[in-house]
Design a protein around this motif. Structure first.
Motif, PDB file in Angstrom:
ATOM      1  N   ALA A 131       0.830  -1.203   0.000  1.00  0.00           N
ATOM      2  CA  ALA A 131       0.000   0.000   0.000  1.00  0.00           C
ATOM      3  C   ALA A 131       0.865   1.254   0.000  1.00  0.00           C
ATOM      4  O   ALA A 131       0.592   2.219  -0.726  1.00  0.00           O
ATOM      5  CB  ALA A 131      -0.938   0.000   1.201  1.00  0.00           C
ATOM      6  N   GLY A 132       1.920   1.263   0.824  1.00  0.00           N
ATOM      7  CA  GLY A 132       2.797   2.423   0.890  1.00  0.00           C
ATOM      8  C   GLY A 132       3.487   2.695  -0.432  1.00  0.00           C
ATOM      9  O   GLY A 132       3.607   3.856  -0.868  1.00  0.00           O
ATOM     10  N   ALA A 133       3.947   1.639  -1.110  1.00  0.00           N
ATOM     11  CA  ALA A 133       4.614   1.813  -2.391  1.00  0.00           C
ATOM     12  C   ALA A 133       3.652   2.328  -3.457  1.00  0.00           C
ATOM     13  O   ALA A 133       4.014   3.169  -4.287  1.00  0.00           O
ATOM     14  CB  ALA A 133       5.241   0.491  -2.837  1.00  0.00           C
ATOM     15  N   ILE A 134       2.416   1.827  -3.441  1.00  0.00           N
ATOM     16  CA  ILE A 134       1.417   2.303  -4.401  1.00  0.00           C
ATOM     17  C   ILE A 134       1.115   3.776  -4.167  1.00  0.00           C
ATOM     18  O   ILE A 134       1.086   4.575  -5.111  1.00  0.00           O
ATOM     19  CB  ILE A 134       0.135   1.458  -4.309  1.00  0.00           C
ATOM     20  CG1 ILE A 134       0.394   0.039  -4.819  1.00  0.00           C
ATOM     21  CG2 ILE A 134      -1.005   2.113  -5.101  1.00  0.00           C
ATOM     22  CD1 ILE A 134      -0.753  -0.926  -4.560  1.00  0.00           C
ATOM     23  N   LEU A 135       0.884   4.151  -2.918  1.00  0.00           N
ATOM     24  CA  LEU A 135       0.563   5.544  -2.607  1.00  0.00           C
ATOM     25  C   LEU A 135       1.707   6.480  -2.977  1.00  0.00           C
ATOM     26  O   LEU A 135       1.492   7.551  -3.547  1.00  0.00           O
ATOM     27  CB  LEU A 135       0.225   5.685  -1.122  1.00  0.00           C
ATOM     28  CG  LEU A 135      -1.145   5.152  -0.699  1.00  0.00           C
ATOM     29  CD1 LEU A 135      -1.219   5.008   0.813  1.00  0.00           C
ATOM     30  CD2 LEU A 135      -2.255   6.066  -1.198  1.00  0.00           C
ATOM     31  N   LYS A 136       2.929   6.087  -2.653  1.00  0.00           N
ATOM     32  CA  LYS A 136       4.087   6.924  -2.978  1.00  0.00           C
ATOM     33  C   LYS A 136       4.219   7.110  -4.486  1.00  0.00           C
ATOM     34  O   LYS A 136       4.394   8.234  -4.983  1.00  0.00           O
ATOM     35  CB  LYS A 136       5.366   6.299  -2.413  1.00  0.00           C
ATOM     36  CG  LYS A 136       6.649   7.088  -2.680  1.00  0.00           C
ATOM     37  CD  LYS A 136       7.836   6.413  -2.018  1.00  0.00           C
ATOM     38  CE  LYS A 136       9.107   7.249  -2.190  1.00  0.00           C
ATOM     39  NZ  LYS A 136       9.547   7.324  -3.611  1.00  0.00           N
ATOM     40  N   GLY A 137       4.115   6.001  -5.225  1.00  0.00           N
ATOM     41  CA  GLY A 137       4.234   6.094  -6.673  1.00  0.00           C
ATOM     42  C   GLY A 137       3.104   6.875  -7.309  1.00  0.00           C
ATOM     43  O   GLY A 137       3.323   7.667  -8.233  1.00  0.00           O
ATOM     44  N   ALA A 138       1.885   6.658  -6.823  1.00  0.00           N
ATOM     45  CA  ALA A 138       0.734   7.381  -7.377  1.00  0.00           C
ATOM     46  C   ALA A 138       0.848   8.873  -7.124  1.00  0.00           C
ATOM     47  O   ALA A 138       0.572   9.688  -8.013  1.00  0.00           O
ATOM     48  CB  ALA A 138      -0.559   6.835  -6.779  1.00  0.00           C
TER      49      ALA A 138
END
Length: 253
Positions: free
Chosen positions: A178-185
């Protein structure tokens, strides 16, 4: 409305720890809800960008066009609200989020994934993730559903699905994903212009699972998919005619 209770801990850590690690203004994790997108919509106006909600399961999860989305415990069901930059076409948002999801899965787990225009992530002919972006009180509500610890078996699902843990053969931290998705988005959405940049187009071309395939757009034309243009539109060629499609669901022919 079907609302669960807010959880104090999730994935082995206090929810406030995840909130700080991800750098989001507010994180809520619910035992269940009807839909994380609907939960944020009910919150109304005044939400800070990237206010985020996660549910352990959804009782009325939705896909594009109102289709049902199997949302049993073990998946990652997450939505956030944000205000897109002025001049950003709605069709670009799910594609940029799709790039963020793809990068996160590949970086964390080494799984090569493809993008099925306009809003799905596939692996080896099976659906891993769905993205649903909708208008909200303050802009856009972006929803991401990743099959992590479960593989949906809902007979109403129109396409095969796969779970991430089935692919990698070991435990997957939903918190890290979730953290990686949010950061990338956030990075892609914050710096994204009104058209797809050359690097974004190149990445979409490399991940596009529709290019060269015979498809039907519902509603819309049928023919051979020719790729995604800088405006986020899918090209569909039938005979000598090329149609650029901004939205719709895709069926393989």
């Amino acid at each position: 409305m079907n609302q669960g209770v807010p959880l104090a801990h999730w994935e082995g850590e206090p929810v406030r720890v995840w909130e700080r690690l991800w750098g989001v203004p507010e994180l809520t994790v619910l035992s269940h809800t009807d839909s994380t997108n609907l939960h944020l919509r009910r919150r109304g106006r005044g939400l800070a960008d990237f206010t985020t909600v996660i549910a352990e399961r959804q009782t009325a999860g939705r896909g594009r066009g109102g289709s049902s989305w199997s949302s049993e415990e073990g998946g990652l069901f997450m939505s956030w609200s944000f205000r897109p930059r002025i001049g950003i076409a709605a069709s670009l948002v799910p594609l940029r989020i799709g790039i963020a999801v793809s990068r996160a899965v590949e970086r964390l787990h080494g799984v090569s994934v493809g993008i099925k225009w306009p809003n799905d992530i596939w692996v080896g002919g099976q659906k891993l993730c769905g993205i649903l972006c909708e208008g909200g009180p303050d802009g856009v509500i972006a929803g991401v559903g990743v099959n992590v610890r479960v593989t949906p078996t809902d007979p109403e699902l129109s396409q095969p699905a796969i779970g991430l843990e089935d692919l990698v053969g070991h435990h997957v931290s939903r918190g890290a994903l979730a953290g990686a998705i949010l950061k990338g988005a956030r990075e892609l959405l914050d710096r994204g212009g009104g058209v797809l940049r050359p690097d974004e187009l190149a990445e979409l071309e490399a991940r596009d699972i529709l290019a060269g395939q015979a498809v039907r757009v519902v509603p819309g034309p049928e023919g051979v998919a020719t790729g995604i243009d800088q405006h986020g539109r899918l090209g569909v060629r039938a005979g000598g005619d090329l149609t650029r499609v901004s939205s719709g669901s895709i069926e393989f022919l």
